[in-house]
Design a protein around this motif. Structure first.
Motif, PDB file in Angstrom:
ATOM      1  N   ARG A  45     -14.208  -5.247  -8.991  1.00 39.73           N
ATOM      2  CA  ARG A  45     -13.766  -3.871  -8.772  1.00 39.73           C
ATOM      3  C   ARG A  45     -14.292  -3.379  -7.440  1.00 39.73           C
ATOM      4  O   ARG A  45     -15.316  -3.841  -6.949  1.00 39.73           O
ATOM      5  CB  ARG A  45     -14.274  -2.963  -9.883  1.00 39.73           C
ATOM      6  CG  ARG A  45     -13.719  -3.319 -11.225  1.00 39.73           C
ATOM      7  CD  ARG A  45     -12.300  -2.822 -11.351  1.00 39.73           C
ATOM      8  NE  ARG A  45     -11.708  -3.388 -12.555  1.00 39.73           N
ATOM      9  CZ  ARG A  45     -10.438  -3.659 -12.667  1.00 39.73           C
ATOM     10  NH1 ARG A  45      -9.607  -3.427 -11.677  1.00 39.73           N
ATOM     11  NH2 ARG A  45      -9.950  -4.165 -13.765  1.00 39.73           N
ATOM     12  N   ALA A  46     -13.599  -2.446  -6.860  1.00 30.81           N
ATOM     13  CA  ALA A  46     -13.945  -1.834  -5.570  1.00 30.81           C
ATOM     14  C   ALA A  46     -13.806  -2.854  -4.443  1.00 30.81           C
ATOM     15  O   ALA A  46     -12.888  -3.656  -4.460  1.00 30.81           O
ATOM     16  CB  ALA A  46     -15.320  -1.208  -5.623  1.00 30.81           C
ATOM     17  N   ILE A  96      -1.519   3.882  -7.544  1.00 31.12           N
ATOM     18  CA  ILE A  96      -2.830   4.269  -8.041  1.00 31.12           C
ATOM     19  C   ILE A  96      -3.863   3.501  -7.234  1.00 31.12           C
ATOM     20  O   ILE A  96      -3.782   2.279  -7.111  1.00 31.12           O
ATOM     21  CB  ILE A  96      -2.968   3.940  -9.538  1.00 31.12           C
ATOM     22  CG1 ILE A  96      -1.953   4.750 -10.339  1.00 31.12           C
ATOM     23  CG2 ILE A  96      -4.393   4.169 -10.019  1.00 31.12           C
ATOM     24  CD1 ILE A  96      -1.871   4.371 -11.799  1.00 31.12           C
ATOM     25  N   PHE A  97      -4.828   4.218  -6.694  1.00 29.71           N
ATOM     26  CA  PHE A  97      -5.865   3.564  -5.908  1.00 29.71           C
ATOM     27  C   PHE A  97      -7.021   3.187  -6.825  1.00 29.71           C
ATOM     28  O   PHE A  97      -7.797   4.035  -7.270  1.00 29.71           O
ATOM     29  CB  PHE A  97      -6.341   4.475  -4.775  1.00 29.71           C
ATOM     30  CG  PHE A  97      -7.281   3.784  -3.828  1.00 29.71           C
ATOM     31  CD1 PHE A  97      -6.820   2.776  -2.992  1.00 29.71           C
ATOM     32  CD2 PHE A  97      -8.617   4.127  -3.791  1.00 29.71           C
ATOM     33  CE1 PHE A  97      -7.683   2.126  -2.118  1.00 29.71           C
ATOM     34  CE2 PHE A  97      -9.491   3.483  -2.922  1.00 29.71           C
ATOM     35  CZ  PHE A  97      -9.023   2.475  -2.087  1.00 29.71           C
ATOM     36  N   ALA A  98      -7.092   1.916  -7.160  1.00 30.01           N
ATOM     37  CA  ALA A  98      -8.170   1.348  -7.973  1.00 30.01           C
ATOM     38  C   ALA A  98      -8.464  -0.020  -7.367  1.00 30.01           C
ATOM     39  O   ALA A  98      -8.048  -1.046  -7.885  1.00 30.01           O
ATOM     40  CB  ALA A  98      -7.736   1.233  -9.427  1.00 30.01           C
ATOM     41  N   VAL A 100      -9.447  -3.623  -5.918  1.00 26.47           N
ATOM     42  CA  VAL A 100     -10.016  -4.863  -6.434  1.00 26.47           C
ATOM     43  C   VAL A 100     -10.131  -5.838  -5.262  1.00 26.47           C
ATOM     44  O   VAL A 100      -9.291  -5.843  -4.362  1.00 26.47           O
ATOM     45  CB  VAL A 100      -9.173  -5.490  -7.556  1.00 26.47           C
ATOM     46  CG1 VAL A 100      -9.203  -4.632  -8.810  1.00 26.47           C
ATOM     47  CG2 VAL A 100      -7.751  -5.726  -7.126  1.00 26.47           C
ATOM     48  N   SER A 120      -5.182  -2.623  -3.188  1.00 27.61           N
ATOM     49  CA  SER A 120      -5.286  -1.250  -3.686  1.00 27.61           C
ATOM     50  C   SER A 120      -5.354  -1.169  -5.208  1.00 27.61           C
ATOM     51  O   SER A 120      -5.902  -0.216  -5.748  1.00 27.61           O
ATOM     52  CB  SER A 120      -4.141  -0.397  -3.160  1.00 27.61           C
ATOM     53  OG  SER A 120      -2.900  -0.954  -3.541  1.00 27.61           O
ATOM     54  N   ASN A 121      -4.805  -2.162  -5.919  1.00 26.25           N
ATOM     55  CA  ASN A 121      -4.902  -2.213  -7.386  1.00 26.25           C
ATOM     56  C   ASN A 121      -4.538  -3.624  -7.863  1.00 26.25           C
ATOM     57  O   ASN A 121      -4.132  -4.467  -7.073  1.00 26.25           O
ATOM     58  CB  ASN A 121      -4.026  -1.135  -8.054  1.00 26.25           C
ATOM     59  CG  ASN A 121      -2.575  -1.228  -7.637  1.00 26.25           C
ATOM     60  OD1 ASN A 121      -1.983  -2.292  -7.635  1.00 26.25           O
ATOM     61  ND2 ASN A 121      -1.998  -0.084  -7.274  1.00 26.25           N
ATOM     62  N   THR A 122      -4.684  -3.865  -9.156  1.00 23.97           N
ATOM     63  CA  THR A 122      -4.431  -5.216  -9.679  1.00 23.97           C
ATOM     64  C   THR A 122      -2.964  -5.616  -9.584  1.00 23.97           C
ATOM     65  O   THR A 122      -2.659  -6.801  -9.448  1.00 23.97           O
ATOM     66  CB  THR A 122      -4.912  -5.352 -11.132  1.00 23.97           C
ATOM     67  OG1 THR A 122      -4.289  -4.349 -11.929  1.00 23.97           O
ATOM     68  CG2 THR A 122      -6.415  -5.249 -11.231  1.00 23.97           C
TER      69      THR A 122
END
Length: 138
Positions: A45-46, A96-98, A100, A120-122
């Protein structure tokens, strides 16, 4: 009594050497063994790759160690192990900004591999790297 010329003996020996050379097994992969293709894969993550228990080991001959090993190995083979060159999949990903971070290190056909990229995400990770980083067990 039979007389054999030196030329005939030499020709026979040359033919025997050619047959022996053709019968010797060739090594696949340009002289590299299949075990020269393995990658240690992590997703965190991050913006930092995961270091939890070392990640997942992907081996490609035969494909193993990964829930989608056959697909991942085929995708890697198509781009000679260059993860960044895997063609992007046509996926619709949410905005969505999550973030990885994916990391791969190891060897592909004897050549060292070290890949790290943050997505930016999975969904974007899957769109850009296919099955290679499909590590979750769901």
């Amino acid at each position: 009594m039979t007389h054999i010329s030196v030329k005939a003996v030499r020709a026979g020996l040359a033919a025997a050497l050619v047959l022996l050379a053709c019968a010797a097994p060739a090594r696949a992969g340009g002289g590299h063994s299949a075990e020269d293709s393995w990658l240690m894969l992590t997703v965190g993550r991050a913006r930092t790759p995961s270091t939890a228990e070392g990640g997942t080991m992907l081996r490609c001959d035969p494909p193993r160690g990964h829930r989608r090993a056959a697909e991942a190995c085929a995708e890697l083979a198509a781009v000679d192990g260059r993860i960044a060159d895997i063609p992007a999949k046509d996926l619709v990903c949410p905005m969505i900004f999550a973030p990885v971070t994916a990391h791969a290190s190891g060897r592909w056909r004897g050549r060292p591999v070290d890949y790290t990229e943050t997505f930016s995400n999975t969904c974007m990770l899957t769109a850009r790297t296919g099955s290679v980083f499909a590590l979750d067990t769901r």
